[in-house]
Write a protein that holds these residues in place. Sequence first.
Motif, PDB file in Angstrom:
ATOM      1  N   THR A 189    -107.808  -6.438  27.609  1.00  0.00           N
ATOM      2  CA  THR A 189    -107.731  -4.988  27.777  1.00  0.00           C
ATOM      3  C   THR A 189    -108.108  -4.312  26.466  1.00  0.00           C
ATOM      4  O   THR A 189    -107.842  -4.834  25.385  1.00  0.00           O
ATOM      5  N   GLU A 191    -108.083  -0.713  23.882  1.00  0.00           N
ATOM      6  CA  GLU A 191    -107.082   0.291  23.516  1.00  0.00           C
ATOM      7  C   GLU A 191    -107.510   1.698  23.898  1.00  0.00           C
ATOM      8  O   GLU A 191    -106.882   2.665  23.494  1.00  0.00           O
ATOM      9  N   THR A 192    -108.563   1.810  24.704  1.00  0.00           N
ATOM     10  CA  THR A 192    -109.003   3.055  25.360  1.00  0.00           C
ATOM     11  C   THR A 192    -109.338   4.160  24.382  1.00  0.00           C
ATOM     12  O   THR A 192    -109.330   5.334  24.752  1.00  0.00           O
ATOM     13  N   ALA A 205    -102.414  -1.951  26.822  1.00  0.00           N
ATOM     14  CA  ALA A 205    -103.721  -1.687  26.219  1.00  0.00           C
ATOM     15  C   ALA A 205    -103.859  -2.409  24.885  1.00  0.00           C
ATOM     16  O   ALA A 205    -102.885  -2.584  24.145  1.00  0.00           O
TER      17      ALA A 205
END
Length: 378
Positions: A189, A191-192, A205
Motif C-alpha cells: 500500500t 501513503e497516498t 497506508a
Amino acid sequence: MRSRLALTSLVLTLGATTACAEESADPVPSTTQPTDLPSEPAPSESEGESNGSTGNGEPKAAGALVDQLEVPWGLDFLPDGAAVVTERMSGRVLHVTPEGTLDELGAITAAVPEGEAGLLGVAVSPTFDTDRTLFFYLTTGTDNRVLSAELDGMDLGEPTVVLDGIPRGFIHDGGRIAFGPDGYLYVSTGETGDPELAQDPGSLAGKILRITPEGAPAPGNPDPDSPVWSLGHRNVQGLAWDDEGRLWASEFGDSTWDELNLIEKGSNYGWPEVEGTGGGTEFIDPQLVWSVEEASPSGLAWADGHLWMAGLRGQRLWRIAVSANGKASRPTAYFTEDYGRLRTVTTSPDGTIWMTTSNQDGRGDPTPADDRIILIQP
C-alpha cells in the motif's frame, strides 16, 4: 482479438523532482548526487548497459507477445501457463496464453481510474486448481481494497471483498499483491501523498500487509490483530521472493533515491524520516538505491538466480545479483529506452520473463503497438 507477432518468430528469437513526480503530470527536474551528505550512498552503478542482444549470459528479448493493451498493470500466472492481466484504466481482466491468444475474462467495475489509481495488482490463488480464485487490488471511490472472484471457465464471477478500508489517493496507492511461499497474501500500500501515514501503525497506508485469503491478519504477524507486516514505506510497487524465501520490495523514492529493500517482519523502512540510507538503528536501510532518473522502480521478479526490476522513468530492466546470505549487488541495466516505460515483470512457469510496458498511462511516448507484453529469456 488484437494483433500480435507470430509464434514462430518468437521461438526463433528465443532460440537464437521526485520519483513520484515520475508518476505525476508535472515535469521532473534532474537531480544530482548531493556532495554535502556523506552518509548517503551514491546511486547504484550498472556493470554496463546493454540492449540484451549479444554476449553470453545476457537476457534476450523475443518481441511482443500481445500488443495494443491499455495500461496493463498486474500480471500473474495460472497453473497451465496462461497469464491473468489487469488493465488499470479500463478495469478489464484479460487471459493471455503463451501462444499469444488474448481473451477478456470480465471487468472489475468498482475500480475508479484516476491519477495512479484504478485496477492494479492481481494474484492467482496458490490452490487455484481447487478453488479457481483470483485476487485483485483496486481503487474505488472511497478506498483501496482487495477483492476475490472465482473463474468459471473463461468467465469472471462476482467479486467479494477480502480487505477494504485501505486509504486511497490520487497518487501513491501501492497495488502490488502476491502470495508468498507461506501461502499468505502480501499487499503493498502507498501513503497516498500523506507521508505521516507511513509511520502510523494504526493506518493501512504506507505498509506491506500480510493476510489470509479470507482477509484476516495472517498468523505470525507482528501484531496478531493487525495485517501490517512492515511499515515506513512510501509506495512499494514490486514484491518478489528469492530461492531462500526472502521477500524483496522495490519502492519509489522522493527526490533523490529509489530503493530495493529486503523485507523483515515488523521492520520500519524509514519514510518519511529518511530517504535512502542513514536512518540509524531505528530504521532498515535499503540494500540498493538508484537516482530517480535511472529507475522509478515498478515490478520485481525472481528468475535465473537474480532479481529483475522494471523501471518506469528509467525505461530499463535491471538485473540484480543476490548472494547466499541475502546481499543484493551488481545491478545491470538492459533494454534501456528500447520499449519505453516498463511496469511489471513476472516469471512464467517455464522460466521466461513477461514484461509489460506502460506507455499509455499519460506519461510515456506510446507507439501504435503500445502497450505490450514483451517476452524475455533471462
